[in-house]
Design a protein around this motif. Structure first.
Motif, PDB file in Angstrom:
ATOM      1  N   PHE A  21      39.944  45.479  44.680  1.00 44.03           N
ATOM      2  CA  PHE A  21      40.133  44.425  43.668  1.00 44.03           C
ATOM      3  C   PHE A  21      41.209  43.447  44.113  1.00 44.03           C
ATOM      4  CE2 PHE A  21      42.640  42.893  40.054  1.00 44.03           C
ATOM      5  CZ  PHE A  21      41.688  42.119  39.414  1.00 44.03           C
ATOM      6  N   TRP A  22      42.384  43.983  44.465  1.00 48.03           N
ATOM      7  CA  TRP A  22      43.485  43.112  44.873  1.00 48.03           C
ATOM      8  C   TRP A  22      43.204  42.447  46.213  1.00 48.03           C
ATOM      9  CZ3 TRP A  22      46.446  41.556  41.250  1.00 48.03           C
ATOM     10  CH2 TRP A  22      46.759  42.389  40.176  1.00 48.03           C
ATOM     11  N   SER A  36      41.724  55.610  44.546  1.00 47.40           N
ATOM     12  CA  SER A  36      41.831  54.443  43.675  1.00 47.40           C
ATOM     13  C   SER A  36      40.931  53.312  44.161  1.00 47.40           C
ATOM     14  CB  SER A  36      43.281  53.965  43.639  1.00 47.40           C
ATOM     15  OG  SER A  36      43.394  52.767  42.910  1.00 47.40           O
ATOM     16  N   SER A  37      40.422  52.523  43.200  1.00 48.51           N
ATOM     17  CA  SER A  37      39.597  51.361  43.539  1.00 48.51           C
ATOM     18  C   SER A  37      40.393  50.061  43.497  1.00 48.51           C
ATOM     19  CB  SER A  37      38.417  51.255  42.563  1.00 48.51           C
ATOM     20  OG  SER A  37      37.586  52.389  42.655  1.00 48.51           O
ATOM     21  N   SER A  38      41.682  50.161  43.218  1.00 45.04           N
ATOM     22  CA  SER A  38      42.502  48.945  43.117  1.00 45.04           C
ATOM     23  C   SER A  38      42.614  48.172  44.432  1.00 45.04           C
ATOM     24  CB  SER A  38      43.900  49.291  42.599  1.00 45.04           C
ATOM     25  OG  SER A  38      44.549  50.220  43.436  1.00 45.04           O
TER      26      SER A  38
END
Length: 201
Positions: A135-136, A130-132
């Protein structure tokens, strides 16, 4: 270990550090000597690294475009994080009049938070790709930096607020750095981790 390269690198780093330290003294002769030492040892270091069988800095890895991109991102993010931390240390000592020991204690939650969150982010990336996290992580980092920038220049700042802010900032930095390191390693899975770390660091 490649002791010759290590010695050259240590001398080069020591020379440039002393050069920057003595700039304000206006000692021209000493500055010329230190600058010459930096240039000479750096040149010898890269010359020897190209010819030895086991270099500590494998520049050939940078031919990989994806690795080069993630190394550059890690470099930029390192600047973004390091400069505010330096300024915060000065703020705590010069503005809030904390002792160096007390100011340093505020950075403990930051470091501990990074140590706790980093392994979990690495596992998340391994399992879900995941690339989240980046981002977060970057979003929270920016929010923390904005809050740090808006700190009042008075001694009435709530200590618990500072501790929570440092902890959250540590979690966000640990999340982002773990993602960047994991992606950097994934770009060259066939290479040993020691080679990747020597380039990215």
């Amino acid at each position: 270990l490649n002791w010759y390269s290590i010695c050259l690198l240590v001398i080069a780093l020591l020379s440039v550090t002393l050069f920057l330290d003595f700039v304000m003294t206006h000692n021209i002769n000493l500055m010329i000597f230190l600058l010459s030492s930096t240039i000479a040892t750096s040149t010898l270091f890269f010359w020897y690294e190209k010819r030895c069988s086991h270099p500590i800095f494998n520049a050939q890895l940078l031919r990989n475009k994806h690795l080069k991109m993630w190394v550059f991102i890690r470099f930029l993010y390192g600047i973004v994080v390091t400069i505010p931390m330096f300024m915060l240390a000065l703020f705590l000592q010069l503005v809030l009049h904390y002792t160096p020991l007390k100011a340093g204690l505020f950075f403990l939650p930051f470091t501990i938070a990074m140590m706790i969150i980093s392994p979990y982010v690495g596992r998340l990336i391994d399992h879900k790709q995941s690339s989240s996290p980046i981002f977060w992580g970057m979003t929270v980092s920016i929010a923390c930096l904005i809050l740090f920038a808006n700190l009042k220049t008075s001694s009435s700042i709530n200590l618990y607020y500072l501790l929570i802010l440092f902890t959250v900032f540590g979690l966000s930095v640990g999340t982002t750095r773990s993602f960047i390191v994991a992606k950097t390693i994934m770009t060259t899975p066939e290479k040993p981790l020691s080679l990747i770390n020597s380039v990215t660091s």
